[in-house]
Scaffold this active site. Structure first.
Site, short mmCIF file in Angstrom:
data_model
loop_
_atom_site.label_atom_id
_atom_site.label_comp_id
_atom_site.label_asym_id
_atom_site.label_seq_id
_atom_site.Cartn_x
_atom_site.Cartn_y
_atom_site.Cartn_z
N GLY A 31 0.83 -1.20 0.00
CA GLY A 31 0.00 0.00 0.00
C GLY A 31 0.86 1.25 0.00
O GLY A 31 2.07 1.19 -0.26
N LEU A 33 0.74 3.69 -2.24
CA LEU A 33 1.26 3.60 -3.61
C LEU A 33 1.87 4.92 -4.08
O LEU A 33 1.40 6.00 -3.74
CB LEU A 33 0.13 3.19 -4.57
CG LEU A 33 -0.60 1.88 -4.24
CD1 LEU A 33 -1.57 1.52 -5.37
CD2 LEU A 33 0.36 0.73 -3.99
N GLY A 36 6.50 4.59 -8.31
CA GLY A 36 7.22 3.31 -8.51
C GLY A 36 6.21 2.19 -8.69
O GLY A 36 6.36 1.33 -9.57
N HIS A 37 5.14 2.19 -7.86
CA HIS A 37 4.09 1.18 -8.01
C HIS A 37 3.35 1.37 -9.35
O HIS A 37 2.99 0.41 -10.01
CB HIS A 37 3.07 1.28 -6.87
CG HIS A 37 3.65 0.99 -5.53
ND1 HIS A 37 3.83 1.96 -4.57
CD2 HIS A 37 4.08 -0.18 -4.97
CE1 HIS A 37 4.34 1.40 -3.48
NE2 HIS A 37 4.50 0.12 -3.70
N GLN A 61 6.64 -9.39 7.86
CA GLN A 61 7.93 -8.98 7.32
C GLN A 61 8.52 -7.75 8.02
O GLN A 61 9.58 -7.28 7.62
CB GLN A 61 7.81 -8.74 5.81
CG GLN A 61 7.05 -7.48 5.41
CD GLN A 61 6.84 -7.42 3.91
OE1 GLN A 61 6.02 -8.13 3.35
NE2 GLN A 61 7.58 -6.56 3.23
N GLY A 147 9.74 -4.54 -8.26
CA GLY A 147 10.62 -3.41 -8.57
C GLY A 147 12.07 -3.73 -8.24
O GLY A 147 12.37 -4.44 -7.28
N ASP A 150 13.88 -2.88 -4.62
CA ASP A 150 14.06 -3.93 -3.61
C ASP A 150 14.77 -5.10 -4.29
O ASP A 150 14.19 -6.17 -4.48
CB ASP A 150 12.70 -4.36 -3.06
CG ASP A 150 12.05 -3.24 -2.29
OD1 ASP A 150 12.52 -2.91 -1.21
OD2 ASP A 150 11.08 -2.65 -2.81
N GLN A 153 15.05 -8.50 -2.52
CA GLN A 153 13.73 -9.17 -2.50
C GLN A 153 13.45 -9.80 -3.87
O GLN A 153 12.99 -10.95 -3.95
CB GLN A 153 12.67 -8.13 -2.16
CG GLN A 153 11.24 -8.58 -2.44
CD GLN A 153 10.23 -7.57 -1.97
OE1 GLN A 153 9.98 -7.47 -0.77
NE2 GLN A 153 9.64 -6.80 -2.87
N SER A 185 9.91 5.67 -2.50
CA SER A 185 9.60 4.69 -1.46
C SER A 185 8.45 5.24 -0.65
O SER A 185 8.35 6.46 -0.44
CB SER A 185 10.83 4.53 -0.56
OG SER A 185 10.46 3.95 0.67
O1 PAF Z 1 7.88 -4.97 -1.77
C1 PAF Z 1 6.82 -4.97 -1.11
O2 PAF Z 1 6.04 -4.05 -1.18
C2 PAF Z 1 6.53 -6.15 -0.21
O3 PAF Z 1 7.68 -6.68 0.34
C3 PAF Z 1 5.68 -7.24 -0.87
C4 PAF Z 1 6.38 -7.85 -2.07
C5 PAF Z 1 4.35 -6.64 -1.31
C6 PAF Z 1 5.38 -8.37 0.12
O4 PAF Z 1 4.64 -7.90 1.20
#
Ligand code: PAF
Length: 287
Positions: A31, A33, A36-37, A61, A147, A150, A153, A185
């Site tokens: 969320g 947003l 980048g999103h 997380q 993206g 990260d 990730q 971010s």
């Molecule tokens: O990058 C993120 O926004 C989060 O780590 C994700 C991939 C939505 C997992 O909660």
């Protein structure tokens, strides 16, 4: 656009789309947003017949309670952005819906998660892998967009998909910067005006690294440039800034996340630092 809150309903939506022969693109988010999103969503909308965005602030997380508590929550605005970008469904489950009986299962990854951000955020990538695996099983996408901001990730999710045979393609979308160079971010919203000015040093440092690497390449093509030389040139400036608490500045291989000694194509220069209470990450990939 549908706003879906339950797992059953989400599955019904995806399975109906599949029956109609439509491909499903998926953008998982926490969320809050930003552009980048939007870049992830736009790729999905342009490449897939149907796009699902998940908005779920995944407690599993977050390694710091304070970070979770102060994370911006802007669901209505987020839904407006998704609607405007042509998203077909937003999946916004509650914590109870996602973790009804908690979770006894853990997904961990050897080696990739104990370096860079994993060193100072224990358990973070386990939480990411758990929720991403759950979301893939619920949304059943054909393609999922992540993206490059990260980057760790992204590399970990790609490896999880490969090792666990998830039937989904992972597509990487380049990092998006604000006009002043700061990597976008959701956490930037927490920076005061003076912290934001301080934070610009992070992208400038990566910009300086890029200049050094590109200058060396054009001066003597093929001659390896030592990473130690590059980092020594820029690290002092970061470390000596009282407004910045550097977590790491590293050069690693894009495939293995191992430290590299000489800069080569596929080297990621990555950094993480606290500016005030806000932890920021950024990177530049030499391609
Ligand atoms: O990058 C993120 O926004 C989060 O780590 C994700 C991939 C939505 C997992 O909660």
């Amino acid at each position: 656009m549908e706003v879906i809150e339950t797992i059953d309903e989400m599955r019904r939506f995806s399975r109906a789309a599949r029956r109609e022969g439509r491909t499903i693109g998926f953008v998982p988010t926490l969320g809050a947003l930003h552009d980048g999103h939007r870049a992830l969503i736009r790729r999905s909308v342009s490449e897939c017949d149907c796009t699902v965005v998940s908005i779920f602030l995944n407690p599993a997380q977050f390694d710091r309670e304070e970070d979770l508590r102060t994370y911006p929550r802007t669901l209505e605005r987020d839904c407006g952005i998704c609607r405007g970008e042509g998203v077909d469904a937003v999946f916004g489950p509650s914590e109870k819906e996602m973790y009804r009986d908690g979770s006894m299962v853990m997904i961990s990854i050897a080696h990739f998660a104990d370096r860079l951000c994993g060193m100072s955020r224990p358990g973070h990538f386990r939480g990411v892998m758990l929720v991403v695996a759950k979301l893939f099983n619920i949304v059943e996408p054909d393609v999922a967009y992540f993206g490059e901001k990260d980057i760790q990730q992204l590399i970990i999710v790609k490896r999880m998909v490969q090792d666990l045979n998830f039937p989904v393609q992972i597509r990487a979308v380049p990092l998006v910067r604000d006009k002043d160079g700061l990597a976008l971010s959701s956490r930037n919203a927490r920076l005061s005006a003076s912290e934001r000015r301080t934070a610009l040093k992070l992208s400038r440092t990566l910009g300086r690294i890029r200049e050094m690497v590109e200058e060396a390449e054009s001066r003597s093509p093929g001659t390896p440039l030592a990473v130690s030389e590059v980092l020594a040139e820029v690290a002092e400036d970061l470390v000596s800034d009282p407004g910045i608490e550097l977590d790491y500045l590293a050069a690693v291989d894009m495939e293995t996340l191992e430290d590299v000694r000489h800069v080569k194509k596929g080297t990621i220069f990555a950094l993480a630092a606290y500016v005030g209470e806000t932890r920021l990450i950024d990177n530049w990939i030499y391609r």
